[in-house]
Write a protein that holds these residues in place. Structure first.
Motif, PDB file in Angstrom:
ATOM      1  N   ARG A 111      24.707 -17.114  -5.783  1.00  0.00           N
ATOM      2  CA  ARG A 111      24.269 -17.176  -4.386  1.00  0.00           C
ATOM      3  C   ARG A 111      22.810 -17.569  -4.262  1.00  0.00           C
ATOM      4  N   ASP A 112      21.940 -17.008  -5.097  1.00  0.00           N
ATOM      5  CA  ASP A 112      20.513 -17.304  -4.990  1.00  0.00           C
ATOM      6  C   ASP A 112      20.225 -18.769  -5.303  1.00  0.00           C
ATOM      7  N   LEU A 113      20.882 -19.303  -6.335  1.00  0.00           N
ATOM      8  CA  LEU A 113      20.676 -20.706  -6.676  1.00  0.00           C
ATOM      9  C   LEU A 113      21.221 -21.621  -5.590  1.00  0.00           C
ATOM     10  N   ALA A 114      22.380 -21.257  -5.031  1.00  0.00           N
ATOM     11  CA  ALA A 114      22.954 -22.055  -3.951  1.00  0.00           C
ATOM     12  C   ALA A 114      22.018 -22.095  -2.747  1.00  0.00           C
ATOM     13  N   THR A 115      21.389 -20.967  -2.452  1.00  0.00           N
ATOM     14  CA  THR A 115      20.442 -20.910  -1.341  1.00  0.00           C
ATOM     15  C   THR A 115      19.256 -21.834  -1.585  1.00  0.00           C
ATOM     16  N   GLY A 116      18.766 -21.846  -2.813  1.00  0.00           N
ATOM     17  CA  GLY A 116      17.653 -22.732  -3.147  1.00  0.00           C
ATOM     18  C   GLY A 116      18.023 -24.200  -3.018  1.00  0.00           C
ATOM     19  N   LEU A 117      19.247 -24.561  -3.433  1.00  0.00           N
ATOM     20  CA  LEU A 117      19.682 -25.949  -3.335  1.00  0.00           C
ATOM     21  C   LEU A 117      19.796 -26.400  -1.883  1.00  0.00           C
ATOM     22  N   ARG A 118      20.176 -25.490  -1.010  1.00  0.00           N
ATOM     23  CA  ARG A 118      20.319 -25.843   0.412  1.00  0.00           C
ATOM     24  C   ARG A 118      18.974 -26.130   1.077  1.00  0.00           C
ATOM     25  N   ARG A 119      17.890 -25.765   0.402  1.00  0.00           N
ATOM     26  CA  ARG A 119      16.564 -26.047   0.948  1.00  0.00           C
ATOM     27  C   ARG A 119      16.096 -27.458   0.602  1.00  0.00           C
ATOM     28  N   TYR A 120      16.819 -28.149  -0.262  1.00  0.00           N
ATOM     29  CA  TYR A 120      16.429 -29.512  -0.612  1.00  0.00           C
ATOM     30  C   TYR A 120      16.467 -30.389   0.643  1.00  0.00           C
ATOM     31  N   PRO A 121      15.504 -31.290   0.811  1.00  0.00           N
ATOM     32  CA  PRO A 121      15.548 -32.218   1.947  1.00  0.00           C
ATOM     33  C   PRO A 121      16.862 -33.011   2.000  1.00  0.00           C
ATOM     34  N   ALA A 122      17.429 -33.321   0.842  1.00  0.00           N
ATOM     35  CA  ALA A 122      18.682 -34.077   0.812  1.00  0.00           C
ATOM     36  C   ALA A 122      19.822 -33.293   1.445  1.00  0.00           C
ATOM     37  N   ALA A 123      19.766 -31.965   1.339  1.00  0.00           N
ATOM     38  CA  ALA A 123      20.792 -31.140   1.971  1.00  0.00           C
ATOM     39  C   ALA A 123      20.646 -31.192   3.483  1.00  0.00           C
ATOM     40  N   GLN A 124      19.401 -31.182   3.952  1.00  0.00           N
ATOM     41  CA  GLN A 124      19.163 -31.262   5.396  1.00  0.00           C
ATOM     42  C   GLN A 124      19.568 -32.631   5.948  1.00  0.00           C
TER      43      GLN A 124
END
Length: 265
Positions: free
Chosen positions: A62-75
């Protein structure tokens, strides 16, 4: 800083030279659709995104997934993050989503590598290739030839589905924390025309599992209750030999005979 969790088999790749070599081997192109298994801290995720691919990343932590969602590419919609177990992820929707074919990359946890390999190579179409980082001994088994000590169930089942190409070794020091084994990067290319034709996967799996489940026994004894000596001979195989002496085509013939027996019952 995220601490590696043993229950998830986490060893994070950080060696930039190795990462670059892996990206060169993958050769990503803008607009291609990728699935990344276990992106972790993004060692491969970032350079893949830099090449302009459309990326779906599945991360159980969960913690790693949360960090990945902060990537500009995710936005921006270039990166989709799924917090789930890759073993239960249906591949069909991702294959359907891809414009042409899906490409798969991943640093697979060593304790789950075999079931993940079977899961990821099950689809008959829609996957272009897989580039995976695994324990070196596992890749040796995947690529093993008949007659070798490492030739076994994994060899037969994967070679029936894919071309196996070992690419480069990755030392323990390339990871944090370092594992106690050397890793190997491997390319799998699903066969366009399966070498065993339309042989039933379940029948092949049953024959291979039974044969190598008791690999010190002759086929006559290992396959007892599944195929008798006459059926083995009908596949042009000597019942007195052992499992590691039978090549891929031989297991295909045995599976066809088992399929015929099943349909006759």
């Amino acid at each position: 800083m995220h601490r590696a969790r043993r229950r998830f088999g986490q060893n994070f790749l950080h060696d930039r030279t190795i990462i670059q070599q892996m990206i060169v081997a993958i050769s990503p192109r803008a607009g291609e659709f990728f699935l990344e298994i276990g992106p972790g801290q993004g060692a491969l995720t970032r350079p893949l995104l830099d090449h302009g691919v459309q990326l779906t990343a599945i991360e159980i932590d969960r913690d790693l997934a949360t960090g990945l969602r902060r990537y500009p590419a995710a936005q921006a919609g270039q990166l989709q993050v799924i917090e789930d177990d890759a073993l239960t992820l249906p591949l069909a929707p991702l294959i359907d989503q891809a414009d042409q074919t899906l490409r798969i990359v991943g640093n697979l946890p060593y304790n789950l590598s075999t079931p993940l390999l079977f899961h990821l190579t099950t689809p008959r179409a829609g996957i272009r290739d897989l580039h995976l980082l695994l324990q070196r001994e596992v890749v040796d088994r995947m690529a093993a030839a008949p007659g070798s000590k490492t030739y076994g169930r994994l060899s037969v089942m994967l070679q029936a589905r894919c071309q196996v190409e070992p690419l480069l070794d990755v030392p323990p020091g390339a990871f944090a924390p370092p594992p106690q084994v050397t890793s190997r990067f491997v390319r799998l290319i699903p066969h366009r025309e399966r070498p065993l034709g339309d042989v039933d996967d379940d029948c092949l799996s049953r024959v291979v599992a039974r044969a190598f489940g008791q690999r010190r026994k002759t086929l006559r004894n290992a396959l007892r209750g599944l195929l008798d000596a006459a059926a083995i001979e009908a596949a042009d195989i000597n019942p007195a030999i052992r499992a590691e002496q039978v090549d891929l085509a031989g297991y295909g013939r045995l599976a066809r005979i088992l399929e015929h027996h099943d349909s006759a019952d």
